[in-house]
Design a protein around this motif. Structure first.
Motif, mmCIF file in Angstrom:
data_model
loop_
_atom_site.group_PDB
_atom_site.id
_atom_site.type_symbol
_atom_site.label_atom_id
_atom_site.label_comp_id
_atom_site.label_asym_id
_atom_site.label_seq_id
_atom_site.Cartn_x
_atom_site.Cartn_y
_atom_site.Cartn_z
ATOM 1 N N THR A 111 0.862 -1.182 0.000
ATOM 2 C CA THR A 111 0.000 0.000 0.000
ATOM 3 C C THR A 111 0.898 1.231 0.000
ATOM 4 O O THR A 111 2.039 1.168 0.466
ATOM 5 C CB THR A 111 -0.910 0.015 1.245
ATOM 6 O OG1 THR A 111 -0.102 -0.022 2.419
ATOM 7 C CG2 THR A 111 -1.861 -1.168 1.236
ATOM 8 N N TYR A 170 -2.983 8.349 -6.034
ATOM 9 C CA TYR A 170 -3.893 8.094 -7.159
ATOM 10 C C TYR A 170 -3.402 8.805 -8.417
ATOM 11 O O TYR A 170 -3.430 8.251 -9.517
ATOM 12 C CB TYR A 170 -5.292 8.569 -6.773
ATOM 13 C CG TYR A 170 -6.369 8.309 -7.797
ATOM 14 C CD1 TYR A 170 -6.769 7.015 -8.089
ATOM 15 C CD2 TYR A 170 -7.008 9.371 -8.435
ATOM 16 C CE1 TYR A 170 -7.776 6.770 -9.011
ATOM 17 C CE2 TYR A 170 -8.017 9.140 -9.350
ATOM 18 C CZ TYR A 170 -8.397 7.842 -9.642
ATOM 19 O OH TYR A 170 -9.403 7.609 -10.555
ATOM 20 N N ARG A 174 -1.735 5.561 -10.524
ATOM 21 C CA ARG A 174 -2.990 4.919 -10.163
ATOM 22 C C ARG A 174 -3.018 3.439 -10.508
ATOM 23 O O ARG A 174 -3.870 2.695 -10.024
ATOM 24 C CB ARG A 174 -4.160 5.634 -10.833
ATOM 25 C CG ARG A 174 -4.235 5.472 -12.343
ATOM 26 C CD ARG A 174 -5.466 6.167 -12.904
ATOM 27 N NE ARG A 174 -5.393 7.609 -12.713
ATOM 28 C CZ ARG A 174 -6.389 8.442 -12.999
ATOM 29 N NH1 ARG A 174 -7.536 7.955 -13.446
ATOM 30 N NH2 ARG A 174 -6.252 9.727 -12.823
ATOM 31 N N TYR A 175 -2.079 2.989 -11.368
ATOM 32 C CA TYR A 175 -2.077 1.582 -11.759
ATOM 33 C C TYR A 175 -1.118 0.738 -10.916
ATOM 34 O O TYR A 175 -1.051 -0.472 -11.059
ATOM 35 C CB TYR A 175 -1.724 1.457 -13.241
ATOM 36 C CG TYR A 175 -2.682 2.218 -14.125
ATOM 37 C CD1 TYR A 175 -4.001 1.787 -14.280
ATOM 38 C CD2 TYR A 175 -2.288 3.388 -14.774
ATOM 39 C CE1 TYR A 175 -4.895 2.500 -15.074
ATOM 40 C CE2 TYR A 175 -3.170 4.105 -15.564
ATOM 41 C CZ TYR A 175 -4.472 3.657 -15.705
ATOM 42 O OH TYR A 175 -5.360 4.361 -16.483
ATOM 43 N N TRP A 177 -1.317 0.588 -7.613
ATOM 44 C CA TRP A 177 -2.144 0.028 -6.549
ATOM 45 C C TRP A 177 -3.596 -0.037 -7.006
ATOM 46 O O TRP A 177 -4.034 0.733 -7.868
ATOM 47 C CB TRP A 177 -2.074 0.895 -5.298
ATOM 48 C CG TRP A 177 -0.717 1.038 -4.705
ATOM 49 C CD1 TRP A 177 -0.055 0.130 -3.924
ATOM 50 C CD2 TRP A 177 0.163 2.156 -4.840
ATOM 51 N NE1 TRP A 177 1.169 0.611 -3.560
ATOM 52 C CE2 TRP A 177 1.342 1.856 -4.102
ATOM 53 C CE3 TRP A 177 0.095 3.381 -5.498
ATOM 54 C CZ2 TRP A 177 2.427 2.723 -4.003
ATOM 55 C CZ3 TRP A 177 1.159 4.261 -5.419
ATOM 56 C CH2 TRP A 177 2.318 3.926 -4.672
ATOM 57 N N THR A 178 -4.340 -0.938 -6.410
ATOM 58 C CA THR A 178 -5.775 -0.970 -6.651
ATOM 59 C C THR A 178 -6.440 0.137 -5.835
ATOM 60 O O THR A 178 -5.828 0.697 -4.908
ATOM 61 C CB THR A 178 -6.376 -2.328 -6.235
ATOM 62 O OG1 THR A 178 -6.243 -2.476 -4.804
ATOM 63 C CG2 THR A 178 -5.660 -3.473 -6.928
ATOM 64 N N ILE A 179 -7.676 0.451 -6.151
ATOM 65 C CA ILE A 179 -8.416 1.448 -5.382
ATOM 66 C C ILE A 179 -8.525 1.027 -3.923
ATOM 67 O O ILE A 179 -8.398 1.852 -3.008
ATOM 68 C CB ILE A 179 -9.820 1.671 -5.981
ATOM 69 C CG1 ILE A 179 -9.705 2.261 -7.401
ATOM 70 C CG2 ILE A 179 -10.645 2.598 -5.093
ATOM 71 C CD1 ILE A 179 -8.999 3.598 -7.463
ATOM 72 N N GLN A 180 -8.717 -0.261 -3.692
ATOM 73 C CA GLN A 180 -8.799 -0.758 -2.326
ATOM 74 C C GLN A 180 -7.488 -0.527 -1.579
ATOM 75 O O GLN A 180 -7.484 -0.098 -0.417
ATOM 76 C CB GLN A 180 -9.134 -2.250 -2.315
ATOM 77 C CG GLN A 180 -9.241 -2.837 -0.910
ATOM 78 C CD GLN A 180 -9.595 -4.318 -0.925
ATOM 79 O OE1 GLN A 180 -9.927 -4.876 -1.954
ATOM 80 N NE2 GLN A 180 -9.519 -4.951 0.238
ATOM 81 N N GLU A 181 -6.366 -0.780 -2.243
ATOM 82 C CA GLU A 181 -5.065 -0.572 -1.613
ATOM 83 C C GLU A 181 -4.805 0.902 -1.340
ATOM 84 O O GLU A 181 -4.219 1.260 -0.318
ATOM 85 C CB GLU A 181 -3.962 -1.156 -2.497
ATOM 86 C CG GLU A 181 -3.967 -2.677 -2.545
ATOM 87 C CD GLU A 181 -3.055 -3.235 -3.615
ATOM 88 O OE1 GLU A 181 -2.696 -4.423 -3.531
ATOM 89 O OE2 GLU A 181 -2.700 -2.491 -4.562
#
Length: 206
Positions: A111, A170, A174-175, A177-181
């Motif tokens: 993260t 972000y 942004r690629y 990590w995932t949005i959740q991470e």
């Protein structure tokens, strides 16, 4: 230490854009009416003050923080132009003009982590105990760190990125990590907070 803080304003257009954003949060100011010591005629004059703000994240209200709990936002807001800090115990008063912040995102972890650097130019306006300039700089730096940490932690208690650190990651990559991470903030997400205090003008203080 007390400070003359404020909550950043937000336009309607910006509100709509940020409402749809999958990371970060928005702050909607709340106000209260107080009876001041100033009077009009024989009656106390009512004044309107900002009492805090509601946090909006992921298209829902996540909670409310009072004005003191939100102090850390001032140091990360690029539109902050002027702040006043008063440290009653030491009888120190300083004016801060246009603090500047840099946030570095580190990408080695699962993260994102953040390193925050803040430049704080101050003018000493009151120094009744004649404390050294070096100590004043230490006091101000410690207080800035404390306010940032406190606001960040208060946001974590509400599962909200009140400082909008995740926005930086972000936009940074942004690629990676995932949005959740991106949204998985913990007390360890901030690697460091470095505060550099510089004295702009010392000729006016006593």
């Amino acid at each position: 230490m007390e400070n003359d803080s404020f909550i950043p304003t937000i336009t309607y257009q910006n509100l709509i854009q940020r409402y749809r954003q999958p990371v970060g949060s928005m702050l909607i100011p709340s106000i209260k009416v107080e009876e001041s010591q100033w009077q009009e005629g024989e009656k106390p004059k009512s004044i309107v003050k900002i009492s805090g703000g509601y946090l909006l994240a992921h298209k829902k209200i996540t909670g409310w923080l009072n004005i003191n709990e939100l102090e850390g936002i001032n140091w990360l807001d690029k539109d902050t132009t002027r702040l006043y800090l008063v440290y009653n115990e030491k009888k120190i008063g300083v004016k801060v003009k246009r603090p500047r912040v840099k946030i570095k995102v580190t990408g080695a972890e699962l993260t994102p982590h953040y390193r925050i650097s803040v430049k704080v130019p101050v003018t000493i306006q009151e120094n009744l105990k004649e404390i050294s300039q070096t100590e004043i700089k230490h006091i101000v730096a410690a207080q800035v760190q404390k306010q940032i940490k406190r606001t960040f932690q208060k946001g974590l208690d509400l599962h909200t990125d009140v400082l909008n650190l995740s926005e930086k990651a972000y936009r940074f990559d942004r690629y990676h990590w995932t949005i959740q991470e991106l949204n998985e903030l913990t007390s360890d997400s901030i690697d460091s907070i470095k505060v550099k205090v510089t004295l702009v003008n010392t000729s006016a203080y006593k």
